[in-house]
Design an enzyme around this catalytic site. Sequence first.
Site, short mmCIF file in Angstrom:
data_model
loop_
_atom_site.label_atom_id
_atom_site.label_comp_id
_atom_site.label_asym_id
_atom_site.label_seq_id
_atom_site.Cartn_x
_atom_site.Cartn_y
_atom_site.Cartn_z
N HIS A 118 0.82 -1.23 0.00
CA HIS A 118 0.00 0.00 0.00
C HIS A 118 0.85 1.27 0.00
O HIS A 118 0.31 2.36 -0.21
CB HIS A 118 -0.94 0.01 1.20
CG HIS A 118 -1.93 -1.10 1.21
ND1 HIS A 118 -2.74 -1.38 0.12
CD2 HIS A 118 -2.23 -2.02 2.16
CE1 HIS A 118 -3.50 -2.42 0.40
NE2 HIS A 118 -3.22 -2.83 1.63
N ASP A 155 -2.30 -11.06 -1.86
CA ASP A 155 -2.88 -10.51 -0.65
C ASP A 155 -4.36 -10.20 -0.91
O ASP A 155 -4.74 -9.92 -2.06
CB ASP A 155 -2.13 -9.22 -0.29
CG ASP A 155 -2.46 -8.68 1.08
OD1 ASP A 155 -1.66 -8.91 2.01
OD2 ASP A 155 -3.50 -8.01 1.22
N HIS A 157 -5.99 -7.65 -0.21
CA HIS A 157 -6.18 -6.24 -0.55
C HIS A 157 -5.44 -5.90 -1.84
O HIS A 157 -4.35 -6.43 -2.10
CB HIS A 157 -5.67 -5.34 0.59
CG HIS A 157 -6.34 -5.61 1.90
ND1 HIS A 157 -5.74 -6.31 2.92
CD2 HIS A 157 -7.57 -5.29 2.34
CE1 HIS A 157 -6.57 -6.41 3.94
NE2 HIS A 157 -7.69 -5.79 3.62
N ASP A 232 -4.29 -13.14 4.41
CA ASP A 232 -5.55 -12.51 4.79
C ASP A 232 -6.76 -12.91 3.94
O ASP A 232 -7.89 -12.54 4.29
CB ASP A 232 -5.44 -10.98 4.87
CG ASP A 232 -4.62 -10.37 3.76
OD1 ASP A 232 -4.29 -11.07 2.78
OD2 ASP A 232 -4.28 -9.17 3.85
#
Length: 309
Positions: A118, A155, A157, A232
């Site tokens: 991110h 991931d 995200h 995740d």
Amino acid sequence: MALPIVHHPDYDAESVPDSHRFPMRKYSLLADRLRARGETFAVPAHAPERWLHLAHDPSYVTAVLTSSVDAKTARKIGFDMTPAIAARTRASVGGTCLAARLAVQHGAAVSLAGGSHHASYEGGAGFCVFNDVAVAARVALEEGLCRKVAVIDCDVHHGDGTASIFAEDDRVFTASMHCEDNWPRIKPPSDLDIGLPRGAGDSDYLDALDGFLTTIFSRAKPDLVFYNAGVDPHQNDRLGLLSLSDDGLRERDRKVAEACARRGIPTVGVLGGGYEKDAAAVARRHSFMVDALAAATAPEGRSAFSSPQ
């Protein structure tokens, strides 16, 4: 040679309490788990400041390294910007860079941290301070270790920071398979994006992964892969919104590792996210990627270790 594994004591920043949403203890727990079964680690140097400038605004880098990040940016990241956090993130970047060198030499390598996808050029976000994969890819290209990089980001995200950093760099092919309904709400386009619906389980996920990998290798033709193996997507993750089981994560990691190994492409594994309250369970799931890369790159006739239950 056994799979090279990179670890630095600074990966586990003790200034982050167990009550924090980010389970920082997973790094030391994973290292302890691997040590207990006989693994040894290569220790990286902290990334020098000039490497960080390859992917980040120098003024932001200075603010992190001097603990002078403004309050708004610190809130966006999710950590107080202390010297311990600065040391941790420099160690993490250094670890991914070392793992890239070792992967080129040995076929694959793992850093027991990283995947901070991110963090963008402008600054950090979502528990990510510096984008270790972006820095390591630029270092590898600059040093002539490779000519074309693929980032395979699994991931849960979207890899928004990585996508934005490499938007104009055709030497790096970015690919993200994530939960479409999850954060970040604004998802700058990767070279390849697959957004899965909330609640997708093992079967749907693994079917999508097959096409995802086929497309990456046909379009990118990389000679170095960075694999963000965030755990995740697991059904018990607090921030995930997907429903993979342990077996589903194991199979995901096996598919990625074998797809790279079949093509003879050096592969760097990094941990990515994992936010279940039980940090030991998160650490155990992160070990699946280590096992998968070890098995995929094991010399013919040698049995690679398997993950204990």
